[in-house]
Motif scaffolding. Sequence first.
Motif, PDB file in Angstrom:
ATOM      1  N   ARG A 108      -4.031   4.882   7.496  1.00  0.00           N
ATOM      2  CA  ARG A 108      -3.272   5.631   8.496  1.00  0.00           C
ATOM      3  C   ARG A 108      -1.773   5.616   8.203  1.00  0.00           C
ATOM      4  O   ARG A 108      -0.941   5.586   9.103  1.00  0.00           O
ATOM      5  CB  ARG A 108      -3.538   5.076   9.900  1.00  0.00           C
ATOM      6  CG  ARG A 108      -4.990   5.201  10.324  1.00  0.00           C
ATOM      7  CD  ARG A 108      -5.233   4.640  11.692  1.00  0.00           C
ATOM      8  NE  ARG A 108      -6.646   4.727  12.049  1.00  0.00           N
ATOM      9  CZ  ARG A 108      -7.156   4.262  13.182  1.00  0.00           C
ATOM     10  NH1 ARG A 108      -6.365   3.681  14.069  1.00  0.00           N
ATOM     11  NH2 ARG A 108      -8.447   4.377  13.431  1.00  0.00           N
ATOM     12  N   ILE A 109      -1.465   5.616   6.941  1.00  0.00           N
ATOM     13  CA  ILE A 109      -0.073   5.676   6.496  1.00  0.00           C
ATOM     14  C   ILE A 109      -0.066   6.260   5.088  1.00  0.00           C
ATOM     15  O   ILE A 109      -0.942   5.952   4.282  1.00  0.00           O
ATOM     16  CB  ILE A 109       0.579   4.269   6.519  1.00  0.00           C
ATOM     17  CG1 ILE A 109       2.071   4.377   6.212  1.00  0.00           C
ATOM     18  CG2 ILE A 109      -0.106   3.319   5.565  1.00  0.00           C
ATOM     19  CD1 ILE A 109       2.813   3.070   6.392  1.00  0.00           C
ATOM     20  N   LYS A 110       0.884   7.121   4.812  1.00  0.00           N
ATOM     21  CA  LYS A 110       0.937   7.721   3.481  1.00  0.00           C
ATOM     22  C   LYS A 110       1.815   6.880   2.560  1.00  0.00           C
ATOM     23  O   LYS A 110       2.779   6.241   3.005  1.00  0.00           O
ATOM     24  CB  LYS A 110       1.461   9.156   3.558  1.00  0.00           C
ATOM     25  CG  LYS A 110       2.903   9.283   3.986  1.00  0.00           C
ATOM     26  CD  LYS A 110       3.316  10.743   4.028  1.00  0.00           C
ATOM     27  CE  LYS A 110       4.785  10.872   4.435  1.00  0.00           C
ATOM     28  NZ  LYS A 110       5.209  12.284   4.500  1.00  0.00           N
ATOM     29  N   PRO A 111       1.493   6.856   1.277  1.00  0.00           N
ATOM     30  CA  PRO A 111       2.307   6.083   0.331  1.00  0.00           C
ATOM     31  C   PRO A 111       3.663   6.746   0.103  1.00  0.00           C
ATOM     32  O   PRO A 111       3.808   7.959   0.258  1.00  0.00           O
ATOM     33  CB  PRO A 111       1.459   6.089  -0.939  1.00  0.00           C
ATOM     34  CG  PRO A 111       0.621   7.323  -0.833  1.00  0.00           C
ATOM     35  CD  PRO A 111       0.351   7.512   0.631  1.00  0.00           C
ATOM     36  N   ASN A 112       4.628   5.936  -0.263  1.00  0.00           N
ATOM     37  CA  ASN A 112       5.953   6.475  -0.584  1.00  0.00           C
ATOM     38  C   ASN A 112       5.991   7.037  -2.002  1.00  0.00           C
ATOM     39  O   ASN A 112       6.604   8.071  -2.249  1.00  0.00           O
ATOM     40  CB  ASN A 112       7.018   5.388  -0.429  1.00  0.00           C
ATOM     41  CG  ASN A 112       7.182   4.953   1.014  1.00  0.00           C
ATOM     42  OD1 ASN A 112       6.937   5.739   1.931  1.00  0.00           O
ATOM     43  ND2 ASN A 112       7.572   3.713   1.229  1.00  0.00           N
ATOM     44  N   THR A 113       5.352   6.329  -2.928  1.00  0.00           N
ATOM     45  CA  THR A 113       5.349   6.765  -4.326  1.00  0.00           C
ATOM     46  C   THR A 113       3.941   6.679  -4.902  1.00  0.00           C
ATOM     47  O   THR A 113       3.145   5.824  -4.512  1.00  0.00           O
ATOM     48  CB  THR A 113       6.288   5.893  -5.192  1.00  0.00           C
ATOM     49  OG1 THR A 113       5.785   4.551  -5.229  1.00  0.00           O
ATOM     50  CG2 THR A 113       7.699   5.901  -4.643  1.00  0.00           C
ATOM     51  N   ILE A 146       0.829  -1.215   0.000  1.00  0.00           N
ATOM     52  CA  ILE A 146       0.000   0.000   0.000  1.00  0.00           C
ATOM     53  C   ILE A 146       0.860   1.260   0.000  1.00  0.00           C
ATOM     54  O   ILE A 146       0.336   2.371   0.089  1.00  0.00           O
ATOM     55  CB  ILE A 146      -0.952   0.020   1.214  1.00  0.00           C
ATOM     56  CG1 ILE A 146      -0.165  -0.094   2.525  1.00  0.00           C
ATOM     57  CG2 ILE A 146      -1.988  -1.075   1.098  1.00  0.00           C
ATOM     58  CD1 ILE A 146      -1.018   0.075   3.766  1.00  0.00           C
ATOM     59  N   LYS A 147       2.176   1.091  -0.106  1.00  0.00           N
ATOM     60  CA  LYS A 147       3.081   2.242  -0.106  1.00  0.00           C
ATOM     61  C   LYS A 147       3.545   2.620  -1.505  1.00  0.00           C
ATOM     62  O   LYS A 147       4.179   3.658  -1.681  1.00  0.00           O
ATOM     63  CB  LYS A 147       4.295   1.946   0.771  1.00  0.00           C
ATOM     64  CG  LYS A 147       3.965   1.816   2.251  1.00  0.00           C
ATOM     65  CD  LYS A 147       5.225   1.653   3.076  1.00  0.00           C
ATOM     66  CE  LYS A 147       4.911   1.594   4.565  1.00  0.00           C
ATOM     67  NZ  LYS A 147       6.145   1.474   5.378  1.00  0.00           N
ATOM     68  N   ILE A 183       5.620  12.942  -0.690  1.00  0.00           N
ATOM     69  CA  ILE A 183       5.306  11.736  -1.453  1.00  0.00           C
ATOM     70  C   ILE A 183       5.973  11.870  -2.818  1.00  0.00           C
ATOM     71  O   ILE A 183       5.790  12.874  -3.505  1.00  0.00           O
ATOM     72  CB  ILE A 183       3.785  11.561  -1.618  1.00  0.00           C
ATOM     73  CG1 ILE A 183       3.109  11.413  -0.253  1.00  0.00           C
ATOM     74  CG2 ILE A 183       3.474  10.358  -2.497  1.00  0.00           C
ATOM     75  CD1 ILE A 183       1.592  11.400  -0.320  1.00  0.00           C
ATOM     76  N   THR A 184       6.749  10.885  -3.193  1.00  0.00           N
ATOM     77  CA  THR A 184       7.426  10.923  -4.489  1.00  0.00           C
ATOM     78  C   THR A 184       6.413  10.630  -5.587  1.00  0.00           C
ATOM     79  O   THR A 184       5.847   9.532  -5.644  1.00  0.00           O
ATOM     80  CB  THR A 184       8.564   9.888  -4.544  1.00  0.00           C
ATOM     81  OG1 THR A 184       9.460  10.129  -3.451  1.00  0.00           O
ATOM     82  CG2 THR A 184       9.323   9.992  -5.850  1.00  0.00           C
ATOM     83  N   GLY A 185       6.182  11.610  -6.424  1.00  0.00           N
ATOM     84  CA  GLY A 185       5.184  11.458  -7.478  1.00  0.00           C
ATOM     85  C   GLY A 185       5.816  11.281  -8.844  1.00  0.00           C
ATOM     86  O   GLY A 185       6.582  12.141  -9.295  1.00  0.00           O
TER      87      GLY A 185
END
Length: 515
Positions: A325-330, A141-142, A351-353
């Motif tokens: 309750r956690i933000k994605p890395n990409t 989910i990251k 967040i790396t987009g």
Amino acid sequence: MARGKTLSVVFKSNYQNQGMLLPPDINDLIPQNHPVRTVNDVLERVDISELVRQYKPGGTSSYHPRMLLKILVYAYINNIYSSRKIEEAVSQHIHYMWLSGMSTPDHNTINRFRGKRLQKSLQPIFTQVVLLLCEEGLLSIKDLYTDGTKIEANANRYTFVWGNAIKHHKEKIKQQLNELWQYAQSVAASELDDTDPSGFDKIDKEKVSQTIEKINEALKGNKSADKKIKQKLTYAKHHWPSALEKYEQQEKVLDGQRSSYSKTDPDATFMRMKEDHMKNGQLKPAYNVQISSNNQFIASYSVHQQTTDTNTLITHLQNHIRQFRIKPNTVTADAGYGSEQNYQWLENKRITGYVKHNQFDRDQNNRLRSKKPYTVDKLEYDPVKDRYYCPTGKPMKRLGSFTSQSRTGYEQTITRYQAKNCDGCPLRGECHQQKGNRIIEVNHNWNRLKQKATKRLKTKRGIQKRKQRCFDIEPVFANIKHNHQFKRFMLRGIDKVNIEIGLLALAHNLRKKVA
């Protein structure tokens, strides 16, 4: 075989009414690796306390919500969406009988459960299933691949309400009211005050009624008044206030965020669909479904009323963060999501987009870039002196900055620069077509974010992400629309549509888990 002997056909014995010493166990009739067992095992492990709280104590006994949930998810896996067909399957199909424990809920029970009970509780259940799949190492989910698709709403295609039409009708009423007022002033000026309808910033039911009443009072007993004007006043008195009241209600539905809606499903917006069987670009009432996937599993979903993907990304990712309750890395997405607001939000959230902007593909094509050699992005810029140079190398004068606001309320800072002595310049014809000296408007923050995105997309990691996006998220939509044959919602209203997408997402993930 003996010569002269004739053979007879032999059939296996078939005693349809043969009784059994012991009744058969349905569990023994279902293979161990059958998808129905996966549905049962996974949904047995999720917490449905939120769903149970939807039931009130007292009254007759209810069918267990876990059983109904299993039936619905398995029905969606098998492309059965109608509550009546699900009712039929529960009483005829061995897999549904096993899931239901031989219970036979009718279509009303199934539909009420789907449309009401699951409204607040399906999202947490879906989240738990995704986390279970994460524990098994099937997805992450990251690392998200995001895209959207439009699915037709369960609404009449011809019961549309357009925001521009409402504005046009209101302006027309205002104009005609002003004409009536001007006529009344020309005939009976002494009977009227100085309140001119054309000066109203906003006309409403009360103001129109009061103005018509004043005009009627002024023309009352005036024999020289035109009969057609009096007829028009009578029509206006009976129709305009109710029409304005209707327009106000319609504007409340649009809420300033949409341009249209359907009368049969006010939450649906008219959108241009890819599935255009009439080949005429017909707009249809639909919803914009956003999905984030990983390894072709659906990690999160959301339903939107906006016609474009650009304004949905932030809300969609906020839902994802709130959900897990956690933000994605990409986050990887196509050029439909490339905007200053989205880039800035991703940067602020760290967040790396890997998100294209709308000029990325054009910038990679040298032939297209060479067609217009003097566009703003090709002019030389000195960031230290905050100065642009025209194609002849002359510095451009900074005129100042102003703030503009997008439709979503995002504020952009625009800086204006003006060239000097464009008259007589040999490059003027190719440089610009403006009257006088060339003026350019530049959004420095947007340029910075685009350069940053371009640099990231061109890295080895960025190229790999762009390639993977096509193989990750696109098959999800293909599976939903082609394999599941889901091209039109069954339920009406955005809350119920969210339930349908949630059931589809659960069905997709469990179906893929089995595959």
